[in-house]
Design a protein around this motif. Structure first.
Motif, PDB file in Angstrom:
ATOM      1  N   ALA E  15       0.837  -1.200   0.000  1.00 43.04           N
ATOM      2  CA  ALA E  15       0.000   0.000   0.000  1.00 43.04           C
ATOM      3  C   ALA E  15       0.867   1.242   0.000  1.00 43.04           C
ATOM      4  N   ILE E  16       0.378   2.255  -0.704  1.00 40.75           N
ATOM      5  CA  ILE E  16       1.051   3.556  -0.680  1.00 40.75           C
ATOM      6  C   ILE E  16       0.026   4.616  -0.311  1.00 40.75           C
ATOM      7  N   PRO E  17       0.159   5.171   0.870  1.00 40.98           N
ATOM      8  CA  PRO E  17      -0.765   6.249   1.208  1.00 40.98           C
ATOM      9  C   PRO E  17      -0.368   7.507   0.434  1.00 40.98           C
ATOM     10  N   ARG E  24      -2.982   0.697  -3.938  1.00 39.96           N
ATOM     11  CA  ARG E  24      -2.384  -0.621  -3.696  1.00 39.96           C
ATOM     12  C   ARG E  24      -1.808  -1.149  -4.993  1.00 39.96           C
ATOM     13  N   PRO E  25      -0.568  -0.786  -5.295  1.00 37.32           N
ATOM     14  CA  PRO E  25       0.043  -1.239  -6.544  1.00 37.32           C
ATOM     15  C   PRO E  25       0.219  -2.760  -6.587  1.00 37.32           C
ATOM     16  N   VAL E  26       0.295  -3.396  -5.434  1.00 41.74           N
ATOM     17  CA  VAL E  26       0.270  -4.857  -5.391  1.00 41.74           C
ATOM     18  C   VAL E  26      -0.882  -5.216  -4.477  1.00 41.74           C
ATOM     19  N   GLY E  43       3.674  -8.542 -17.314  1.00 38.96           N
ATOM     20  CA  GLY E  43       2.592  -7.579 -17.132  1.00 38.96           C
ATOM     21  C   GLY E  43       3.023  -6.265 -17.722  1.00 38.96           C
ATOM     22  N   GLU E  44       2.049  -5.419 -17.924  1.00 41.90           N
ATOM     23  CA  GLU E  44       2.382  -4.131 -18.508  1.00 41.90           C
ATOM     24  C   GLU E  44       3.151  -3.281 -17.506  1.00 41.90           C
ATOM     25  N   SER E  45       3.695  -2.247 -18.027  1.00 38.58           N
ATOM     26  CA  SER E  45       4.406  -1.322 -17.158  1.00 38.58           C
ATOM     27  C   SER E  45       3.446  -0.783 -16.098  1.00 38.58           C
ATOM     28  N   GLY E  46       3.873  -0.831 -14.864  1.00 37.08           N
ATOM     29  CA  GLY E  46       3.008  -0.329 -13.794  1.00 37.08           C
ATOM     30  C   GLY E  46       2.094  -1.384 -13.217  1.00 37.08           C
ATOM     31  N   ALA E  47       2.245  -2.625 -13.679  1.00 36.78           N
ATOM     32  CA  ALA E  47       1.366  -3.667 -13.169  1.00 36.78           C
ATOM     33  C   ALA E  47       1.714  -4.039 -11.735  1.00 36.78           C
ATOM     34  N   GLY E  48       2.879  -3.672 -11.297  1.00 34.07           N
ATOM     35  CA  GLY E  48       3.261  -3.960  -9.917  1.00 34.07           C
ATOM     36  C   GLY E  48       4.296  -5.061  -9.808  1.00 34.07           C
ATOM     37  N   LYS E  49       4.918  -5.395 -10.919  1.00 31.67           N
ATOM     38  CA  LYS E  49       5.890  -6.481 -10.923  1.00 31.67           C
ATOM     39  C   LYS E  49       7.085  -6.157 -10.034  1.00 31.67           C
ATOM     40  N   SER E  50       7.674  -4.999 -10.276  1.00 32.34           N
ATOM     41  CA  SER E  50       8.857  -4.642  -9.494  1.00 32.34           C
ATOM     42  C   SER E  50       8.494  -4.445  -8.033  1.00 32.34           C
ATOM     43  N   MET E  51       7.349  -3.836  -7.832  1.00 36.00           N
ATOM     44  CA  MET E  51       6.888  -3.576  -6.479  1.00 36.00           C
ATOM     45  C   MET E  51       6.791  -4.880  -5.693  1.00 36.00           C
ATOM     46  N   ALA E  52       6.278  -5.917  -6.344  1.00 29.86           N
ATOM     47  CA  ALA E  52       6.165  -7.203  -5.684  1.00 29.86           C
ATOM     48  C   ALA E  52       7.550  -7.738  -5.342  1.00 29.86           C
ATOM     49  N   ASP E 181      14.887  -8.545 -11.975  1.00 33.60           N
ATOM     50  CA  ASP E 181      13.889  -7.575 -12.426  1.00 33.60           C
ATOM     51  C   ASP E 181      14.315  -7.036 -13.787  1.00 33.60           C
ATOM     52  N   GLU E 182      13.713  -7.541 -14.829  1.00 37.32           N
ATOM     53  CA  GLU E 182      14.025  -7.150 -16.196  1.00 37.32           C
ATOM     54  C   GLU E 182      15.515  -7.194 -16.469  1.00 37.32           C
ATOM     55  N   PRO E 183      16.132  -8.330 -16.324  1.00 40.75           N
ATOM     56  CA  PRO E 183      17.598  -8.380 -16.436  1.00 40.75           C
ATOM     57  C   PRO E 183      18.105  -8.174 -17.855  1.00 40.75           C
ATOM     58  N   THR E 214       9.662  -9.493 -16.082  1.00 42.11           N
ATOM     59  CA  THR E 214       9.900  -8.887 -17.392  1.00 42.11           C
ATOM     60  C   THR E 214       8.572  -8.505 -18.020  1.00 42.11           C
ATOM     61  N   HIS E 215       8.627  -7.667 -19.031  1.00 42.47           N
ATOM     62  CA  HIS E 215       7.391  -7.446 -19.755  1.00 42.47           C
ATOM     63  C   HIS E 215       7.466  -8.082 -21.139  1.00 42.47           C
ATOM     64  N   ASP E 216       8.533  -8.829 -21.371  1.00 47.17           N
ATOM     65  CA  ASP E 216       8.736  -9.425 -22.674  1.00 47.17           C
ATOM     66  C   ASP E 216       8.320 -10.894 -22.638  1.00 47.17           C
ATOM     67  N   ARG E 279      -4.176   3.371 -13.441  1.00 43.68           N
ATOM     68  CA  ARG E 279      -3.169   3.601 -12.405  1.00 43.68           C
ATOM     69  C   ARG E 279      -3.640   2.977 -11.108  1.00 43.68           C
ATOM     70  N   PRO E 280      -2.720   2.653 -10.224  1.00 44.07           N
ATOM     71  CA  PRO E 280      -3.124   1.990  -8.970  1.00 44.07           C
ATOM     72  C   PRO E 280      -4.179   2.796  -8.204  1.00 44.07           C
ATOM     73  N   SER E 281      -4.163   4.110  -8.390  1.00 45.18           N
ATOM     74  CA  SER E 281      -5.114   4.923  -7.634  1.00 45.18           C
ATOM     75  C   SER E 281      -6.491   4.978  -8.300  1.00 45.18           C
TER      76      SER E 281
HETATM   77  N1  LIG Z   1       6.956   5.587  -4.711  1.00 46.87           N
HETATM   78  C1  LIG Z   1       5.794   5.407  -5.326  1.00 46.87           C
HETATM   79  N2  LIG Z   1       4.744   6.183  -4.990  1.00 46.87           N
HETATM   80  C2  LIG Z   1       3.563   6.034  -5.611  1.00 46.87           C
HETATM   81  N3  LIG Z   1       3.336   5.124  -6.552  1.00 46.87           N
HETATM   82  C3  LIG Z   1       4.344   4.316  -6.937  1.00 46.87           C
HETATM   83  C4  LIG Z   1       5.618   4.426  -6.355  1.00 46.87           C
HETATM   84  N4  LIG Z   1       6.425   3.536  -6.953  1.00 46.87           N
HETATM   85  C5  LIG Z   1       5.684   2.877  -7.860  1.00 46.87           C
HETATM   86  N5  LIG Z   1       4.429   3.349  -7.839  1.00 46.87           N
HETATM   87  C6  LIG Z   1       3.317   2.840  -8.660  1.00 46.87           C
HETATM   88  O1  LIG Z   1       3.157   1.496  -8.384  1.00 46.87           O
HETATM   89  C7  LIG Z   1       2.774   0.805  -9.549  1.00 46.87           C
HETATM   90  C8  LIG Z   1       3.610  -0.429  -9.733  1.00 46.87           C
HETATM   91  O2  LIG Z   1       4.934  -0.082 -10.070  1.00 46.87           O
HETATM   92  P1  LIG Z   1       6.023  -1.152 -10.472  1.00 46.87           P
HETATM   93  O3  LIG Z   1       7.320  -0.436 -10.559  1.00 46.87           O
HETATM   94  O4  LIG Z   1       5.956  -2.319  -9.579  1.00 46.87           O
HETATM   95  O5  LIG Z   1       5.569  -1.576 -11.934  1.00 46.87           O
HETATM   96  P2  LIG Z   1       6.251  -2.596 -12.914  1.00 46.87           P
HETATM   97  O6  LIG Z   1       5.243  -3.596 -13.181  1.00 46.87           O
HETATM   98  O7  LIG Z   1       7.547  -3.019 -12.391  1.00 46.87           O
HETATM   99  O8  LIG Z   1       6.447  -1.685 -14.190  1.00 46.87           O
HETATM  100  P3  LIG Z   1       7.699  -1.556 -15.167  1.00 46.87           P
HETATM  101  O9  LIG Z   1       7.510  -2.577 -16.187  1.00 46.87           O
HETATM  102  O10 LIG Z   1       7.536  -0.184 -15.718  1.00 46.87           O
HETATM  103  O11 LIG Z   1       8.921  -1.711 -14.350  1.00 46.87           O
HETATM  104  C9  LIG Z   1       2.913   1.768 -10.686  1.00 46.87           C
HETATM  105  O12 LIG Z   1       1.630   2.186 -11.111  1.00 46.87           O
HETATM  106  C10 LIG Z   1       3.644   2.944 -10.123  1.00 46.87           C
HETATM  107  O13 LIG Z   1       3.132   4.134 -10.676  1.00 46.87           O
END
Ligand SMILES: Nc1ncnc2c1ncn2[C@@H]1O[C@H](COP(=O)(O)OP(=O)(O)OP(=O)(O)O)[C@@H](O)[C@H]1O
Ligand SMILES: Nc1ncnc2c1ncn2[C@@H]1O[C@H](COP(=O)(O)OP(=O)(O)OP(=O)(O)O)[C@@H](O)[C@H]1O
Ligand SMILES: [Mg+2]
Ligand SMILES: [Mg+2]
Lengths: 305, 325, 503, 325, 326
Positions: E15-17, E24-26, E43-52, E181-183, E214-216, E279-281
């Motif tokens: 969660a990101i307040p 909740r990006p994840v 997943g697409e960019s922003g799907a939350g892969k890196s966040m996870a 992460d996307e090596p 990866t997104h590939d 977007r997550p929001s």
């Molecule tokens: N510090 C932050 N504050 C607010 N939102 C964030 C923050 N960091 C990431 N996000 C949001 O969290 C979501 C997930 O981001 P994440 O980096 O996990 O995506 P990803 O799947 O790895 O994308 P990419 O392929 O671009 O790396 C995105 O929508 C991003 O905008």
């Protein structure tokens, strides 16, 4: 005006602003002081720049205490010339802000222009402008200002000197302050000019000047704004410092710096109000502007979230 | 008979020498980076010509020279019969526009979309009323979007705005420099489809630059494979993917991941792309080529017709025979 | 016992004939002595000469009897040879002292302890002129190649500018210009028993910044400072263990007015209002000298009606009378002169030369404003100010004038005489009065003192009426020191440590 | 490297010449030394005579040329004010300024870097915001006022520290040092604080913002991901990367420390070059002013050179040519 | 009997307040990775892969934090460990590889120093031992003349070599899990093939579990055993690579496959998914994919989608999963 304010208020930036007590406080203080300076002729009970209206016998009246000779009462006391300290501060603030803002504007226009050209054209032009900047840095700001002030005094006929002093100060401080603008703008321009939107504009057939002004300039404004804010504080302080070296605003139209320079001579003699109030005003102004600049720097930095 | 775009013996080098004084004292020669060397090809009107190659192979440099953003150091580009660099009006007449890789960097973030789209027309002194709205709808966005700023759009939408801006100039040739490599697959499909549609509707000619073989295969009528600034092979997609003639093309195809891979154990490509400042003598690919012989190390192969493609390889025949066996 | 002493400036050189400047002479006079000096009380006092008189048969010759048994710091004896040598050196081309003794034609030794000074024509006030001519040892000076006076303009550097061999009460221990000069009491000093000589060592430090100077005194780091800012006097007095001694200084401060037909800044309606004596009177009447004394100077000035300090021969109570401020009368005078609404004028002022110079000018600007004269203040450093005054590029300026000879002639010569090659060199008012010029030359040679005094009185009458200069005040000197010290403030601001006494 | 040094040297000479030319162009406006050099009893003839002997009647170019010719032979002339060779005076004054600048420079560096790191690491803590706010107070008052207030509190009211001068100094060869006596060290405290405060704040802020920037870099994330300790990350990885920009700014600041010493030295009657310069300006002592300005330029240029050389020591990526020419 | 998983993620929520409330990006993802297994996360960019990935290794930047859920590593729960214990796990038990090999390495330190500091941080070794170990690690990832390259700085390597160094750094303390992460995103295809082969070899030889973000899709198809498709912070589909590619059950996965040019050879037009990922929001109620989904029904706009476990084939989180003829 109202629309753009509400746009600001509801933007991301506005949100950050509303959630930073420092930002709000310093913006308020800045606004208050700037407002007071602008409205000085309306607010000030006396006109300290009109020498004829002064009564020397009011000199050194303590705050809120009737003067022994004239019985006049001054809110923050009177200075050595019998000027109302409160009014003098308001007018001095006006001078300081005018000098500061104009000097920064001058430095900004100069620095931004040179920076844009250096960054966009590159090559020898860039090399030349940056070498000039190096030479400029070789003369530290106070020295530049002192020398320019000296020259101006030499060039300008004595009877115009008192009116010219302010302009000379502006040029002197501005001229010593353009380098940061030029450097930052040059750096940002070199990044921006390789961006595709600039390429797209070139493709469309835009001339270099149009590209610099219409495309690049708006995108390098953020760092300029930050530097400008911090430079403003610096310029106001620089003016005060120059005043200490005897090259500041004229005593008949004192700036805050001149007031402090005059006031500090009364530090031991007990007339603390002549120093304290202007110094506190300067401190508040510089502090507020500085922290506003600090906050701006963070708030405008896209990488700092 | 002449093609719409004719590129002949195009070359571009960059001076990357150290400053004069260093060269004098350290006795260094001038150094040239040859980004593009002796590249010739033609694009028919209404066709999609694709350039593929790894990073640094000179794709963008060629694209920029075609767009007139950079002058060639050798050779020439003729568009609709006029020499682009000798005749300044030729570019305008040909209406060449470009779409860039990074949709986030190719729109001025401080301008509203309307102003961005209309800029080419404003510069040319044309009438802009209703233009932005019309173009936005043409690229699949809505007319209201004209009032917004670029940051309010997603990557795919921005790329559509870029396309709309390119269309505003009534172009006949659009150079697309990796237009989708910053986009996600689902969005990439939208943009590629849009480009195909526009081509059909407006009869546009595309020069399509990409490093992604699958995208190129989907879009192109003809593909040129670049390596270290040289054209290695040129063929139609069908030929190229079915019968790659050049060892480099073969390597590229082998390295590209296949969706039904997994069981396939491939020969790993050897090495990495060499430094373009001092490319190997002879054929640029020879150090990584499994078929290289002495001749390859000495003599640069010409691009020649071979089996329906054009190949720059001394040993094309032997290799073809080998793989057929 | 060490005296830690500070003031704003430092000596420019130790060569006694290279600079005619107050602080330079003061520092030198701790270590070197003239034939005759001025006691703190103002009278001439026998120093290296014990007696002097005009030669009975020749009014052009003064005879000086020298003190016997005096030795220089290096042990050499002082005699008439040294006097002749020193006087000749002081009169030489590069000497800055030659102006003071310009009337001397020849100096000759008439015995080991007697010299005769021949002047061009009778000079009744010669002894007073000798008070700043220090005596050097001929042998030492010659041995150290310092016979010619240091000539800075020619890029010369001499031994005598950094070394001292005098007859004075203190010897030089070390000196870093602008930083610190240390002197120690000279064992062989002739006046050991005559003077209090309370201190065995002096550490002299120039401190430019007034606040710092006072701070150092207040914090006990100093024993004695000159140049106490007037506003800090009460603070110093109120501090336990410190006191302030004051006296009127031998210096008057006044404004000079351009009285010629044309204003530098351009005439007003084709005329120079300052050329009209009524305008000058109006200005004179407007300036509230008492207010300046009470507020700007905090009581530390003596309002003046004449530009002559009270010590000077010719000064009288009547001459010093000044008009009570009367704006109505001033306005009437202005109207009469044709300027009922006043006129604009620039007031040029130094801001680092006289006590509160800038503040006085500022106050003046305000006062003038009240009768409609719109004065603009141009306050600059002395480096810019004096060249401007000297080049007569000013219409209205402030000046201070000290009179080391204590004689009116000095004032008339420099300030009132028509400006030419050798006279009126400080007269930037363009005031020119042929009759006065003649009188100035006459009193210089008049030996009949009563007659001379009468002439002077008459000249002052003219000067006061013509009002080319508008007097402000005579400055006060304030010396602050440790309580235990007994010091008489010298009107020339010349502190001489040998007179200092400790209780 | 050699080429770099030669180029720097050449540039330095140009900078010096320009600085000199500008200075000489300015001196004539600052005032006229003649009035200060002659006593009250001078005549107009004396004035004209002296001007001629000083060469002030000649054109600025001639004066500058004469100065350059003499300076090239190591002769900087004789001070108008002190009547001693300028070279001697400066040699006598330089130790005071250099010692003061060194102490405040070191102080500014040590505290600036230390506090900068603390405020960056503990970014949102109370300590850090307190330090940040206090540091702003330090730059929000003019230096001279800070100096005077320090004197007022610490010397006059508390009588803890001396208010002026260098205290006892010791001669070591041609150098007078205040480092070896107690009073010399005590006398350094207030001026050093006054002079260093501003620079300290500046360095602190730069270290902080650079450090925050560096802490966001991928390699810091990667270092964290490798499980390195915070201490090692902050000091070994982050701080070192912070240093490159910090050095640039610090280098520039060292130059301005010397310039700012004009004010500090005036307030504290510190017998250094700044005070000398102020006196020279007041007296229009042209030889001293010229030599001082040239010296400052030389210092500045050498500091810049040292800064550039430091880059090479710190950053292995820099090959010597890549430094800004 | 399957071996116990190396990594086990249960209902992880990040969660990101922020000003607009909590995003909740994840949002509730669960999966296991077995030893020696490569799990691809697309997943697409922003799907939350890196966040996870960052959440698992405990490197979330404030204000992001794990709001709920559990992370188990080799049978120990690690999401609630104190920072210092977590630090000891990073590098030692979990290795991490980031996208850009140039920026992942400290430019001012020699790679030998970066390797030995990592090794000595986690393993009790002398400097000399650590050095030997560093040489071995470099050799393992295929860097020729490893011993000499220890004193090189990162900028002296080519892109592919740098990524090998990064992998060596991630592996030098022999972790049981590697999060990559996307090596290969920043690398050329030819080098990408080399790096993927390297990862697969290491995984096979050492039994290391790998989470390959990866997104590939191509990279996943080439390298992974199983694939997790993420959409707007949730798992849309999770299953064996072949099945997901050729017979996706979730409409999003299906759309994704259809949009890939390589899978639609010969078609004039690609299949496209309209719109963009929210977007997550701004995630809509119900199934996050519903506005773009061709099969969306009213239910999808109201009810959150079922969990993977609810799917008969255990693969898709969808009310109306796609059926493919076997
Ligand atoms: N510090 C932050 N504050 C607010 N939102 C964030 C923050 N960091 C990431 N996000 C949001 O969290 C979501 C997930 O981001 P994440 O980096 O996990 O995506 P990803 O799947 O790895 O994308 P990419 O392929 O671009 O790396 C995105 O929508 C991003 O905008
Ligand atoms: N302005 C320039 N100055 C010097 N070298 C350049 C310049 N522009 C391009 N190059 C060099 O020319 C070569 C070809 O560059 P180009 O940008 O055309 O490659 P590319 O195929 O587009 O690569 P990418 O896929 O990375 O975009 C590269 O080695 C690059 O470093
Ligand atoms: Mg490219
Ligand atoms: Mg990511």
């Amino acid at each position: 005006m109202i629309r753009s304010f509400s746009a600001f208020w509801h933007s991301d930036f506005g949100w950050k602003f509303r959630h930073s007590p420092t930002a709000i406080l310093s913006a308020l203080v800045t606004l208050l002081l700037v407002g007071a300076a602008i409205a000085a002729p309306l607010i000030a009970p006396f006109d300290p720049f009109n020498s004829a209206s002064l009564n020397l016998m009011n000199g050194f009246s303590a705050p809120m205490t009737p003067n022994a000779f004239t019985g006049q009462v001054f809110l923050l006391g009177a200075d050595d010339q019998g000027r109302d300290v409160f009014s003098t501060i308001l007018y001095g603030l006006r001078v300081s802000l005018f000098v500061g803002v104009s000097a920064v504007l001058f430095a900004m226009v100069l620095g931004v222009t040179l920076g844009l050209i250096a960054g966009y054209v590159g090559g020898r032009v860039d090399g030349f402008i940056m070498r000039v900047a190096d030479i400029q840095l070789t003369f530290p700001a106070i020295l530049v200002a002192m020398l320019i002030f000296g020259i101006a005094k030499g060039i300008i006929a004595p009877q115009y000197r008192d009116q010219m002093a302010i302009w000379v100060l502006i040029i002197a401080i501005g001229l010593s302050d353009w380098v940061p603008f030029a450097r930052v703008v040059r750096g940002a321009t070199m990044v921006e000019k390789n961006r595709d939107y600039v390429q797209a504009a070139r493709l469309i057939g835009r001339k270099p000047v149009a590209i610099m002004v219409l495309h690049i300039l708006p995108n390098v404004l953020n760092p300029i704004l930050v530097i400008a804010t911090i430079s403003l504080a610096l310029a106001i302080i620089a003016e005060a410092t120059l005043s200490f070296l005897g090259v500041g605003a004229p005593p008949t139209q004192p700036s805050l710096g001149t007031l402090i320079r005059i006031g500090q001579t009364f530090l031991f003699s007990g007339e603390w109000w002549i120093l304290l109030f202007p110094a506190a005003t300067l401190l508040a102004l510089a502090l507020a502007v500085n922290s506003l600049g600090d906050w701006l720097r963070d708030a405008l930095n896209p990488r700092l979230k | 008979m002449t093609a719409f775009v004719e590129v002949s013996h195009l070359g571009r080098s960059f001076d990357v020498s150290k400053p004069w004084l260093n060269r004098v004292i350290e006795r260094l020669p001038r150094r040239n980076l040859v980004a593009v060397s002796d590249v010739s090809f033609q694009i028919e009107e209404g066709a999609v010509y694709a350039l593929v190659g790894e990073s640094g192979s000179g794709k963008s440099t060629i694209g920029r020279m075609l767009a007139g953003l950079m002058t060639p150091s050798e050779g020439q580009v003729r568009v609709a019969g006029a020499d682009l660099h000798a005749d300044p009006s030729a570019r305008k007449a040909a209406g060449i526009q470009m779409i860039f890789q990074d949709p986030y960097a190719s729109l001025n973030p401080r301008w509203r979309v309307r102003r961005i789209i209309c800029e080419p027309v404003v510069v040319a002194g044309g009438e802009t009323a209703g233009l932005a709205e019309r173009l936005l709808e043409q690229v699949g966005l809505s007319a209201e979007d004209a009032e917004k700023f670029p940051h309010e759009f997603s990557g795919g939408q921005r790329q559509r705005i870029c396309i709309a801006r390119a269309l505003a100039a009534n172009p006949r040739l659009i150079i697309c420099d990796e237009p989708t490599s910053a986009l996600d697959v689902s969005v990439q499909a939208q943009v590629l489809n849009l480009m195909s549609d526009l081509r059909d509707e407006l009869g546009l000619t595309y020069m399509f630059i990409s490093h992604d073989l699958t995208v190129v295969r989907h879009m192109a009528d003809r593909i040129g494979v670049l390596y270290l600034g040289r054209l290695m092979e040129e063929a139609t997609p069908a030929q190229l993917f079915a019968r790659p003639r050049h060892p480099y093309t073969q390597m590229l195809l082998a390295a590209a991941p296949l969706m039904d891979g997994r069981t396939r154990e491939i020969d790993l490509p050897k090495g990495e792309v060499p430094d373009p400042i001092s490319p190997p003598p002879g054929c640029a690919f020879n150090p990584r080529c499994p078929f290289a012989v002495d001749l390859c190390r000495k003599e640069r192969p010409e691009l020649r017709e071979f089996g329906g493609s054009r190949v720059a390889c001394h040993r094309a025949e032997e290799i073809a025979a080998q793989s057929a066996a | 016992e060490t005296l830690r002493w500070a003031l704003a400036g430092d000596a420019l050189t130790l060569d006694p004939h290279a600079q005619n400047e107050g602080v330079t002479i003061m520092l030198q006079s701790q270590m070197m002595e003239p034939l005759v000096s001025r006691a703190p009380t103002g009278e001439l006092e026998a120093t290296l000469a014990t007696e002097w008189a005009v030669k009975a048969d020749d009014p052009n010759v003064w005879v000086f009897k020298l003190r016997e048994g005096v030795t220089f710091h290096d042990g050499a004896t002082f005699d008439s040879e040294d006097v002749v040598f020193s006087m000749d050196r002081a009169r030489s081309e590069a000497s800055q002292m030659k102006g003071i003794i310009a009337s001397v034609a020849e100096v000759r030794a008439t015995g080991p302890y007697e010299v005769e000074i021949v002047t061009n024509g009778p000079n009744p006030i010669l002894p007073a002129a000798l008070t700043s001519i220090m005596m050097l040892d001929k042998g030492w000076t010659e041995a150290n190649n310092a016979v010619t006076v240091q000539n800075v303009a020619a890029g010369e550097v001499t031994f005598s500018s950094t070394n001292v061999n005098g007859t004075g009460p203190y010897t030089l221990v070390s000196r870093e210009a602008d930083a610190r000069t240390v002197m120690r009491a000279f064992d062989g000093y002739w006046g050991k028993d005559t003077f209090p000589l309370a201190y065995s060592e002096i550490i002299f430090t120039p401190i430019q910044n007034a606040s710092t100077r006072v701070a150092a005194l207040l914090s006990g780091e100093l024993d004695f400072i000159q140049d106490v800012p007037v506003q800090d006097i009460d603070r110093v007095k109120g501090t336990a263990g410190l006191k302030v001694e004051s006296s009127s200084e031998n210096r008057s401060v006044f404004f000079g007015l351009n009285v010629s037909d044309t204003l530098v800044a351009g005439n007003i309606d084709g005329k120079n209002p300052l050329a009209d004596v009524r305008v000058r009177q109006a200005i004179n009447m407007t300036i509230n000298r008492d207010a300046i004394r009470d507020v700007v100077m905090r009581g530390q000035s003596v309002p003046a009606g004449i530009i002559m300090p009270p010590f000077v021969n010719g000064w009288t109570e009547e001459l010093n009378a000044y008009p009570a401020p009367d704006n109505e009368a001033a306005k009437a005078l202005l109207a009469e002169a044709g300027y009922p609404n006043g006129f604009p004028i620039t007031l040029d002022c130094p801001n680092d030369r006289y006590i509160n110079d800038e503040a006085i000018c500022q106050a003046t600007v305000g006062m003038l404003g009240q009768i409609g004269i719109q004065a603009r203040l141009n306050a600059t450093s002395k480096a810019l100010f004096f060249p401007q005054v000297n080049a007569m590029e000013t219409d209205f300026y402030m000046l201070g004038w000290g009179v080391p000879s204590y004689d009116s002639e000095y004032i008339f010569n420099f300030l009132y005489h028509t400006r030419d090659e050798s006279y009126g060199s400080w007269n930037s008012t363009r005031y020119s009065n042929a009759e006065l010029d003649a009188q100035i030359k006459a009193i210089a040679a008049e030996v009949d003192l009563p007659k001379r005094d009468a002439m002077i009185a008459q000249m002052w009458e003219t000067a006061k009426n013509d009002l080319a200069y508008i007097p402000i005040h005579h400055q006060m000197l304030n010396w602050a020191m440790k309580d235990g010290l007994t010091v008489t403030v010298d009107p020339d601001n010349q502190a001489r440590v040998k007179y200092f006494a400790l209780n | 490297m050699l080429a770099f040094l030669i180029r720097r040297l050449f540039q330095s000479v140009v900078v010096l010449l320009v600085v000199g030319a500008v200075s000489f162009g300015m001196f004539r406006f600052i005032g006229d030394p003649v009035n200060n050099m002659l006593g009250q009893e001078r005549t107009q003839a004396d004035i004209a005579d002296l001007r001629e002997r000083l060469g002030l009647d000649r054109s600025v170019f001639v004066q500058y040329a004469v100065f350059l010719r003499n300076a090239a032979q190591g002769d900087f002339g004789v001070s108008y004010r002190q009547g001693r060779p300028v070279a001697d005076i400066i040699a006598e004054r330089a130790p005071a300024t250099l010692e003061l600048a060194a102490v405040s420079g070191v102080m500014a560096l040590v505290f600036g870097i230390g506090l900068g790191v603390i405020t960056a690491i503990k970014r949102d803590s109370l300590v850090s915001s307190t330090i940040m706010t206090l540091s702003l107070v330090g730059v929000s008052l003019p230096t001279f006022l800070i100096g005077i207030l320090l004197i007022y509190v610490l010397s006059v009211q508390l009588e803890w520290l001396p208010s002026f001068g260098r205290g006892e100094t010791v001669r070591v060869g041609g150098w007078t040092t205040g480092f070896l006596t107690q009073s010399g060290l005590v006398a350094l405290i207030l001026p050093a604080i006054t002079l260093g405060l501003y620079q300290m704040t500046l360095i602190m802020r730069i270290v902080r913002s650079e450090m925050l920037e560096v802490l966001r870099q991928d390699y810091i994330r990667f270092a964290r991901a490798r499980g390195l300790r915070e201490r090692s990350i902050n000091f070994r990885h982050a701080l070192k990367n912070t240093l490159v920009p910090v050095i640039t700014v610090t280098g520039l600041q060292m130059g301005s420390i010397i310039a700012f010493s004009i004010i500090t030295e005036t307030v504290f009657q510190w017998p250094g070059m700044g005070l000398l310069f102020i006196n020279a300006v007041q007296f229009v002592d042209i030889p001293v002013m010229a030599a001082y300005l040239m010296l400052i330029s030389v210092l500045f240029v050498s500091i810049n050179l040292v800064v550039d050389l430091l880059y090479f020591a710190i950053d292995p990526r820099l090959s010597i040519e890549r430094v800004k020419a | 009997m399957t071996p116990p998983p190396v990594l086990s993620v249960r209902n992880l929520v990040v969660a990101i307040p922020s000003r607009a409330g909590i995003s909740r990006p994840v949002n509730g993802i669960s999966y296991d990775i077995a030893p020696g297994e490569i799990l691809g996360v697309v997943g697409e960019s922003g799907a939350g892969k890196s966040m996870a990935g960052n959440a698992i290794i405990g490197l979330l930047d404030r204000p992001a934090h794990i709001a709920s859920g559990e992370v188990w590593l080799n049978g120990n729960r690690i999401d609630n460990l104190p920072p210092d214990d977590l630090r000891r796990i990073r590098g030692r038990q979990i290795g991490m590889v980031f996208q850009d090999p140039l920026t992942s390495l400290n430019p001012l330190l020699q790679i030998g120093d970066q390797l030995t500091e990592t090794i000595r941080e986690h393993l009790p070794m002398s400097a000399a031992q650590a050095r030997d170990r560093a040489v071995a690690a470099l050799e393992e990832v295929g860097i020729p003349a490893a011993a000499e390259r220890l004193n090189s700085y990162p900028h002296e390597f080519s892109g592919g070599m740098r990524q090998r160094v990064v992998i060596a750094l991630a592996l030098c303390a022999e972790p049981s899990l590697v999060i990559a992460d996307e090596p290969t995103t920043a690398l050329d295809v030819s080098v990408q093939a080399q790096i993927i082969a390297l990862l697969r070899r290491l995984c096979r030889d050492r039994g290391t579990a790998v989470m390959l973000v990866t997104h590939d899709m191509g990279v996943i198809a080439e390298a992974a055993d199983r694939v997790a498709v993420m959409y707007a912070g949730r798992l849309a589909e999770l299953g064996p690579v072949r099945s997901v590619i050729h017979a996706p059950r979730h409409p999003y996965a299906d759309g994704l496959m259809g949009a890939m040019p390589s899978l639609s050879i010969g078609q004039r037009r690609l299949r496209q998914i309209p719109g963009a990922m929210p977007r997550p929001s701004r995630i809509p109620p119900g199934c996050a994919f519903n506005p773009r989904c061709p099969r969306a029904a009213d239910k999808c706009r109201v009810d959150p989608p079922p969990t993977l476990a609810d799917d008969p084939q255990g693969r898709a989180a969808c009310w109306f999963p796609m059926e493919h003829p076997a």
